[in-house]
Scaffold this motif. Structure first.
Motif, PDB file in Angstrom:
ATOM      1  N   ILE A   7       0.871  -1.177   0.000  1.00 43.26           N
ATOM      2  CA  ILE A   7       0.000   0.000   0.000  1.00 43.26           C
ATOM      3  C   ILE A   7       0.908   1.227   0.000  1.00 43.26           C
ATOM      4  N   ASP A   8       0.834   2.020  -1.054  1.00 40.63           N
ATOM      5  CA  ASP A   8       1.801   3.098  -1.272  1.00 40.63           C
ATOM      6  C   ASP A   8       1.415   4.362  -0.499  1.00 40.63           C
ATOM      7  N   ILE A 191      -3.977   1.803  -9.596  1.00 37.19           N
ATOM      8  CA  ILE A 191      -4.389   3.126  -9.136  1.00 37.19           C
ATOM      9  C   ILE A 191      -5.779   3.027  -8.499  1.00 37.19           C
ATOM     10  N   PRO A 192      -6.171   4.016  -7.687  1.00 40.14           N
ATOM     11  CA  PRO A 192      -7.464   3.939  -6.994  1.00 40.14           C
ATOM     12  C   PRO A 192      -8.661   3.739  -7.915  1.00 40.14           C
ATOM     13  N   LYS A 193      -8.655   4.367  -9.091  1.00 42.18           N
ATOM     14  CA  LYS A 193      -9.775   4.199 -10.018  1.00 42.18           C
ATOM     15  C   LYS A 193      -9.905   2.745 -10.451  1.00 42.18           C
ATOM     16  N   GLN A 194      -8.780   2.102 -10.757  1.00 42.87           N
ATOM     17  CA  GLN A 194      -8.803   0.687 -11.124  1.00 42.87           C
ATOM     18  C   GLN A 194      -9.198  -0.172  -9.931  1.00 42.87           C
ATOM     19  N   ALA A 195      -8.725   0.217  -8.754  1.00 40.33           N
ATOM     20  CA  ALA A 195      -9.055  -0.535  -7.545  1.00 40.33           C
ATOM     21  C   ALA A 195     -10.560  -0.556  -7.313  1.00 40.33           C
ATOM     22  N   ALA A 196     -11.223   0.588  -7.509  1.00 40.08           N
ATOM     23  CA  ALA A 196     -12.671   0.652  -7.304  1.00 40.08           C
ATOM     24  C   ALA A 196     -13.393  -0.341  -8.203  1.00 40.08           C
ATOM     25  N   LEU A 197     -12.961  -0.427  -9.453  1.00 41.88           N
ATOM     26  CA  LEU A 197     -13.573  -1.371 -10.388  1.00 41.88           C
ATOM     27  C   LEU A 197     -13.342  -2.811  -9.941  1.00 41.88           C
ATOM     28  N   LEU A 198     -12.111  -3.117  -9.535  1.00 46.68           N
ATOM     29  CA  LEU A 198     -11.794  -4.478  -9.110  1.00 46.68           C
ATOM     30  C   LEU A 198     -12.555  -4.862  -7.843  1.00 46.68           C
ATOM     31  N   LEU A 199     -12.750  -3.908  -6.954  1.00 44.33           N
ATOM     32  CA  LEU A 199     -13.508  -4.192  -5.732  1.00 44.33           C
ATOM     33  C   LEU A 199     -14.939  -4.598  -6.065  1.00 44.33           C
ATOM     34  N   PHE A 248      -4.708  -9.931  -0.101  1.00 40.56           N
ATOM     35  CA  PHE A 248      -4.399  -9.002  -1.188  1.00 40.56           C
ATOM     36  C   PHE A 248      -5.587  -8.083  -1.470  1.00 40.56           C
ATOM     37  N   LEU A 249      -6.775  -8.652  -1.536  1.00 41.87           N
ATOM     38  CA  LEU A 249      -7.961  -7.842  -1.819  1.00 41.87           C
ATOM     39  C   LEU A 249      -8.276  -6.899  -0.661  1.00 41.87           C
ATOM     40  N   ARG A 250      -7.982  -7.310   0.550  1.00 39.09           N
ATOM     41  CA  ARG A 250      -8.140  -6.400   1.693  1.00 39.09           C
ATOM     42  C   ARG A 250      -7.165  -5.226   1.578  1.00 39.09           C
ATOM     43  N   ALA A 251      -5.944  -5.514   1.127  1.00 43.90           N
ATOM     44  CA  ALA A 251      -4.975  -4.436   0.925  1.00 43.90           C
ATOM     45  C   ALA A 251      -5.427  -3.506  -0.196  1.00 43.90           C
ATOM     46  N   LEU A 252      -5.997  -4.076  -1.252  1.00 47.89           N
ATOM     47  CA  LEU A 252      -6.520  -3.268  -2.355  1.00 47.89           C
ATOM     48  C   LEU A 252      -7.637  -2.349  -1.861  1.00 47.89           C
ATOM     49  N   TYR A 253      -8.491  -2.875  -1.018  1.00 45.03           N
ATOM     50  CA  TYR A 253      -9.585  -2.104  -0.422  1.00 45.03           C
ATOM     51  C   TYR A 253      -9.034  -0.951   0.421  1.00 45.03           C
ATOM     52  N   THR A 254      -8.018  -1.236   1.220  1.00 44.95           N
ATOM     53  CA  THR A 254      -7.417  -0.196   2.061  1.00 44.95           C
ATOM     54  C   THR A 254      -6.771   0.887   1.210  1.00 44.95           C
ATOM     55  N   ALA A 255      -6.043   0.478   0.164  1.00 40.81           N
ATOM     56  CA  ALA A 255      -5.405   1.455  -0.720  1.00 40.81           C
ATOM     57  C   ALA A 255      -6.451   2.344  -1.391  1.00 40.81           C
ATOM     58  N   TRP A 256      -7.547   1.734  -1.843  1.00 37.67           N
ATOM     59  CA  TRP A 256      -8.630   2.516  -2.460  1.00 37.67           C
ATOM     60  C   TRP A 256      -9.198   3.527  -1.470  1.00 37.67           C
ATOM     61  N   ALA A 257      -9.469   3.084  -0.247  1.00 35.88           N
ATOM     62  CA  ALA A 257     -10.057   3.976   0.754  1.00 35.88           C
ATOM     63  C   ALA A 257      -9.123   5.132   1.098  1.00 35.88           C
ATOM     64  N   LEU A 258      -7.808   4.894   1.022  1.00 34.65           N
ATOM     65  CA  LEU A 258      -6.818   5.936   1.312  1.00 34.65           C
ATOM     66  C   LEU A 258      -6.473   6.765   0.076  1.00 34.65           C
ATOM     67  N   ASP A 259      -7.017   6.367  -1.089  1.00 31.65           N
ATOM     68  CA  ASP A 259      -6.755   7.057  -2.352  1.00 31.65           C
ATOM     69  C   ASP A 259      -5.266   7.042  -2.707  1.00 31.65           C
ATOM     70  N   VAL A 260      -4.652   5.862  -2.549  1.00 31.79           N
ATOM     71  CA  VAL A 260      -3.248   5.685  -2.927  1.00 31.79           C
ATOM     72  C   VAL A 260      -3.133   4.439  -3.804  1.00 31.79           C
ATOM     73  N   ASN A 261      -2.010   4.310  -4.478  1.00 34.26           N
ATOM     74  CA  ASN A 261      -1.775   3.149  -5.332  1.00 34.26           C
ATOM     75  C   ASN A 261      -1.450   1.915  -4.500  1.00 34.26           C
ATOM     76  N   LEU A 262      -1.710   0.758  -5.086  1.00 33.07           N
ATOM     77  CA  LEU A 262      -1.220  -0.497  -4.535  1.00 33.07           C
ATOM     78  C   LEU A 262      -0.110  -0.973  -5.463  1.00 33.07           C
ATOM     79  N   LEU A 263       1.117  -0.990  -4.960  1.00 37.39           N
ATOM     80  CA  LEU A 263       2.262  -1.392  -5.771  1.00 37.39           C
ATOM     81  C   LEU A 263       2.291  -2.907  -5.903  1.00 37.39           C
ATOM     82  N   ILE A 264       2.669  -3.386  -7.094  1.00 37.59           N
ATOM     83  CA  ILE A 264       2.676  -4.816  -7.391  1.00 37.59           C
ATOM     84  C   ILE A 264       4.044  -5.207  -7.934  1.00 37.59           C
ATOM     85  N   ASP A 265       4.593  -6.295  -7.417  1.00 38.93           N
ATOM     86  CA  ASP A 265       5.820  -6.873  -7.970  1.00 38.93           C
ATOM     87  C   ASP A 265       5.591  -8.367  -8.119  1.00 38.93           C
ATOM     88  N   ALA A 266       5.223  -8.761  -9.350  1.00 39.74           N
ATOM     89  CA  ALA A 266       4.938 -10.173  -9.613  1.00 39.74           C
ATOM     90  C   ALA A 266       6.139 -10.868 -10.231  1.00 39.74           C
TER      91      ALA A 266
END
Length: 266
Positions: A7-8, A191-199, A248-266
């Motif tokens: 969570i960035d 990014i938060p906009k993408q996170a909202a869609l994924l949620l 992971f999805l909980r972290a995505l939810y938190t990042a969205w709520a904070l309006d920050v990016n979720l960094l990914i390293d796959a």
């Protein structure tokens, strides 16, 4: 090997040694603890300064390079984390309540149960708005799973199953390769906009929303956590992959709520 995510959210630890610096030291500490346990389980009581193991890494040129790692060196490297840990207390990005709880991982190989669980959360045509959003995203961004397909070709390294699981959603057919490509395969952050869609698509929040309500998810409202509570709960039948995907999805939810990016390293 794992998919790492962070969570960035800006903080003193990240300002001090950087996001990569924290992640590298967390991995070093975990690797050291794993090796120490292995030695102890075999009755070896040597101190970490006398423990070593070979570590194979791939160079930027694609060649393999073998290094001998001393466990004490890993512990020494991780010591930089200790004075930073108090800053994690009360941090809104600290999802786990533990030091550096803004970071997590999904381990390889991905289980068949984990793939099925992810696909089972997708919307059906009876949920028209979110279903149409999923169809539009898959089509417009040409998510065909190609960037993930080669992962699956390496037997039992990234995925347990060689065959790709598929779910038909009316006229839309989505497979597991496409879903992992959408989540992890193409970009270094969400990014938060993408996170909202994924949620919505993965039913992390309730998706029985009108179009205006869906548009209002970006940016997340100040009362997002109260207005859109997370729907994911743990189950005793969850395997490791399912548990880690839920985190992971909980972290995505938190990042969205904070309006920050979720960094990914796959």
């Amino acid at each position: 090997m794992a998919i790492d995510y962070i969570i960035d959210y800006d903080c003193i630890p990240k300002q001090t040694i950087g996001t990569d610096g924290i992640l590298q030291r967390l991995k070093a500490r975990e690797r050291a603890y794993t090796v120490i346990k292995l030695f102890r389980d075999h009755g070896d009581e040597r101190p970490p300064s006398e423990m070593g193991f070979e570590f194979v890494r791939r160079t930027p040129e694609g060649e393999e390079e073998t290094q001998v790692i001393v466990v004490q060196d890993l512990l020494d490297e991780a010591q930089a984390l200790t004075p930073l840990e108090p800053h994690c207390a009360g941090c809104p990005a600290n999802r786990t309540g533990q030091p550096f709880g803004c970071m997590g991982f999904v381990s390889y190989p991905i289980s068949e149960q984990g793939e099925s669980w992810l696909l089972d959360r997708l919307p059906v045509p009876d949920e028209p708005l979110v279903w149409l959003l999923l169809r539009q995203v898959v089509k417009e961004f040409e998510y065909d799973g190609a960037s993930v397909r080669e992962w699956r070709e390496t037997a039992n390294t990234f995925f347990e199953a060689a065959d790709v699981k598929v779910r038909r959603l009316g006229e839309v057919k989505v497979d597991a390769n496409q879903m992992f490509e959408i989540l992890f395969g193409r970009r270094p952050y969400i990014i938060p906009k993408q996170a909202a869609l994924l949620l919505l698509v993965l039913r992390v929040i309730e998706r029985d929303l009108e179009a205006d309500e869906i548009r209002a998810l970006n940016p997340a409202p100040a009362d997002a956590l109260a207005r859109y509570p997370i729907t994911i709960t743990d189950d005793e039948t969850d395997d490791q992959t399912v548990r880690e995907l839920k985190d992971f999805l909980r972290a995505l939810y938190t990042a969205w709520a904070l309006d920050v990016n979720l960094l990914i390293d796959a």
